[in-house]
Design a protein around this motif. Structure first.
Motif, PDB file in Angstrom:
ATOM      1  N   GLU A 214       0.842  -1.189   0.000  1.00  0.00           N
ATOM      2  CA  GLU A 214       0.000   0.000   0.000  1.00  0.00           C
ATOM      3  C   GLU A 214       0.879   1.241   0.000  1.00  0.00           C
ATOM      4  O   GLU A 214       1.992   1.249   0.488  1.00  0.00           O
ATOM      5  CB  GLU A 214      -0.954   0.025   1.188  1.00  0.00           C
ATOM      6  CG  GLU A 214      -0.278   0.014   2.553  1.00  0.00           C
ATOM      7  CD  GLU A 214      -1.295  -0.026   3.677  1.00  0.00           C
ATOM      8  OE1 GLU A 214      -1.136   0.750   4.623  1.00  0.00           O
ATOM      9  OE2 GLU A 214      -2.224  -0.823   3.604  1.00  0.00           O
ATOM     10  N   HIS A 284      -4.575  -0.500  14.540  1.00  0.00           N
ATOM     11  CA  HIS A 284      -3.803   0.666  14.126  1.00  0.00           C
ATOM     12  C   HIS A 284      -4.629   1.549  13.187  1.00  0.00           C
ATOM     13  O   HIS A 284      -5.655   1.127  12.661  1.00  0.00           O
ATOM     14  CB  HIS A 284      -2.493   0.250  13.457  1.00  0.00           C
ATOM     15  CG  HIS A 284      -2.670  -0.571  12.211  1.00  0.00           C
ATOM     16  ND1 HIS A 284      -2.639  -1.942  12.221  1.00  0.00           N
ATOM     17  CD2 HIS A 284      -2.900  -0.215  10.914  1.00  0.00           C
ATOM     18  CE1 HIS A 284      -2.831  -2.402  10.998  1.00  0.00           C
ATOM     19  NE2 HIS A 284      -2.992  -1.369  10.189  1.00  0.00           N
ATOM     20  N   ASN A 286      -5.076   3.532   9.677  1.00  0.00           N
ATOM     21  CA  ASN A 286      -4.593   3.294   8.308  1.00  0.00           C
ATOM     22  C   ASN A 286      -5.219   4.297   7.354  1.00  0.00           C
ATOM     23  O   ASN A 286      -6.443   4.344   7.200  1.00  0.00           O
ATOM     24  CB  ASN A 286      -4.933   1.862   7.875  1.00  0.00           C
ATOM     25  CG  ASN A 286      -4.304   1.503   6.540  1.00  0.00           C
ATOM     26  OD1 ASN A 286      -4.648   2.063   5.517  1.00  0.00           O
ATOM     27  ND2 ASN A 286      -3.371   0.563   6.567  1.00  0.00           N
ATOM     28  N   THR A 288      -5.049   4.483   4.047  1.00  0.00           N
ATOM     29  CA  THR A 288      -5.652   3.895   2.847  1.00  0.00           C
ATOM     30  C   THR A 288      -7.062   3.401   3.138  1.00  0.00           C
ATOM     31  O   THR A 288      -7.981   3.597   2.334  1.00  0.00           O
ATOM     32  CB  THR A 288      -4.783   2.745   2.315  1.00  0.00           C
ATOM     33  OG1 THR A 288      -3.468   3.222   2.056  1.00  0.00           O
ATOM     34  CG2 THR A 288      -5.371   2.173   1.035  1.00  0.00           C
ATOM     35  N   ASP A 289      -7.236   2.764   4.290  1.00  0.00           N
ATOM     36  CA  ASP A 289      -8.564   2.287   4.665  1.00  0.00           C
ATOM     37  C   ASP A 289      -9.544   3.449   4.801  1.00  0.00           C
ATOM     38  O   ASP A 289     -10.703   3.360   4.387  1.00  0.00           O
ATOM     39  CB  ASP A 289      -8.502   1.520   5.986  1.00  0.00           C
ATOM     40  CG  ASP A 289      -7.810   0.173   5.837  1.00  0.00           C
ATOM     41  OD1 ASP A 289      -7.792  -0.352   4.703  1.00  0.00           O
ATOM     42  OD2 ASP A 289      -7.292  -0.337   6.838  1.00  0.00           O
TER      43      ASP A 289
END
Length: 445
Positions: A214, A284, A286, A288-289
């Protein structure tokens, strides 16, 4: 509606003076000229609004490109950027030749249009050039969704074939399902579910990549967010329209603003829900998520942005985040590899958006735009789109694989498409220095 002045009616009101007829002719000519100017102004305002919305939607192509570039390995960046350019260029030609006519050409046999091929008989009372351009921008958005699903492992010719097929040969229908039809305002189904389903078949038939990773995709996400303000509010096609009595503060301009608000709230809620949801699941934060969650909320609200209240848009975004998380879990379980989560995001969240619209559309808003709707019709739309795209794009991808035109070789995938297909890399890397013993130093990238 135009206003007109008749000298025969006005003349007697001016009395029996010798010049009353001439005065009536003059007054009416000036009145009609002013009336025509108002008509012209209305067309100009609405077409300018539609063209401006088109430019916003087209800017989403840059968002798709940046999102793709941030989601693939550096050795395939040039390839994925080029495919995004060709989605737009190939789509423009084939949508001009066939696509618009098949989707909007009237009269129709209920399945395919019969005029406007090559934009013949344009402009007309029904369609102007701005409308064609707006619909083309939507068509290439669906193609762009599919590009991300099959990134990093697809032969270049396959991109050209599926892009031409997807934009050049759409279906249509003139029959209202259950007598009411479906509310799919800006395309949770006809854009996102179509693109996601096509991407699913492409990625499924090709198989997974030889590695996963990613990168930062924030710039692409913000560009897509910006473009969505043309995608959803722009789908009204015009803005200079009153609801009820003229002179009121409330009209289509208010509905346009409300649609922008619901779009914003759905995407933002989905982003926050994904942020905290994934934090609870994996431990954690993120980026991108969160970006994909935001886009999933946009994909879901697209179908009903014009007919729901802001509070409902928040609910739409909340559920869409969990829909995306759930579909991503299924993808991992079955080893389905989609670099941009296009099938899960656009297909899954788009499907939820269709159902959401049927459940939460407000009757007052629906009556401003549509004659009605039913939940059954919306469910059937999902099945029809899944079936239609599957029987058209699935065999196409299978045929390309059978002809060895779909997937690149393992050697090409390891080396990267930028080097094997495009003669170089998108990025210039600095030489790695050596220490005194001839050992390469670690630079941290």
């Amino acid at each position: 509606m135009s206003l007109s002045c008749s000298p025969d009616f006005l003349g007697p009101l001016l009395g029996s003076a010798a010049n009353s007829t001439a005065a009536a002719d003059y007054i009416c000519s000036q009145f009609n000229a002013v009336s025509n100017k108002f008509i012209d102004t209305g067309y100009a305002v609405d077409n300018t609004y539609l063209l401006f919305s088109t430019y916003l939607v087209f800017s989403m192509q840059l968002g798709f490109a940046m999102l793709c570039a941030g989601s693939v390995r550096a050795k395939n960046t040039m390839n994925i950027m080029l495919t995004n350019v060709l989605d737009a260029a190939t789509g423009a030609v084939f949508y001009y030749l066939f696509g618009f006519a098949m989707a909007f050409g009237t009269p129709s046999n209920g399945f395919i249009g019969q005029q406007f091929f090559g934009l013949s008989r344009f402009p007309s009372l029904s369609f102007d050039y701005g409308y064609f351009l707006y619909q083309w921008a939507f068509a290439i958005a669906a193609a762009g969704i599919t590009s991300g699903s099959i990134a990093e492992r697809t032969q270049f010719v396959s991109y050209l074939v599926y892009s031409a097929f997807l934009t050049g040969f759409p279906g249509r229908t003139d029959n209202l399902l259950f007598g009411s039809g479906v509310i799919d305002f800006a395309g949770s189904g006809v854009v996102h579910l179509v693109g996601g389903t096509a991407g699913f078949w492409g990625a499924f038939i090709e198989g997974p990549r030889m590695g996963r990773f990613e990168h930062n995709v924030v710039l692409g996400t913000f560009l897509l967010w910006f473009g969505w303000y043309g995608f959803n509010p722009g789908s009204f096609f015009n803005i200079l329209k009153t609801y009820g009595k003229s002179g009121s503060y409330y009209g289509q301009w208010s509905a346009v603003g409300r649609t922008a608000v619901t779009t914003t709230l759905a995407g933002s809620t989905a982003a926050l829900t994904t942020l905290f949801g994934k934090r609870l699941l994996v431990g954690h934060w993120n980026v991108t998520d969160v970006c994909n969650g935001l886009l999933g909320g946009f994909a879901a609200i697209t179908g009903g942005a014009s007919v729901v209240d802001p509070w409902a848009a928040i609910l739409c975004g909340f559920v869409s985040a969990w829909v995306l998380i759930g579909f991503n879990k299924l993808a991992e379980k079955f080893k389905y590899d989609d670099p941009l989560e296009a099938a899960q995001l656009h297909g899954g969240c788009g499907s939820w958006g269709i159902i959401f619209t049927a459940l939460f559309a407000k009757k007052e808003y629906v009556n401003e735009v549509y004659p009605g709707y039913t939940l059954a019709a919306h469910l059937v739309q999902i099945l029809v789109i899944l079936g239609w795209v599957s029987v058209t794009m699935g065999p196409l991808f299978y045929l390309l694989r059978h002809l060895n035109l779909l997937r690149i070789t393992h050697e090409e995938e390891m080396a990267g498409l930028d080097l094997t297909s495009h003669g170089g890399h998108a990025y210039e890397y600095p030489p790695v220095p050596e220490d005194g013993n001839g050992t390469l130093k670690h630079l941290g990238f």
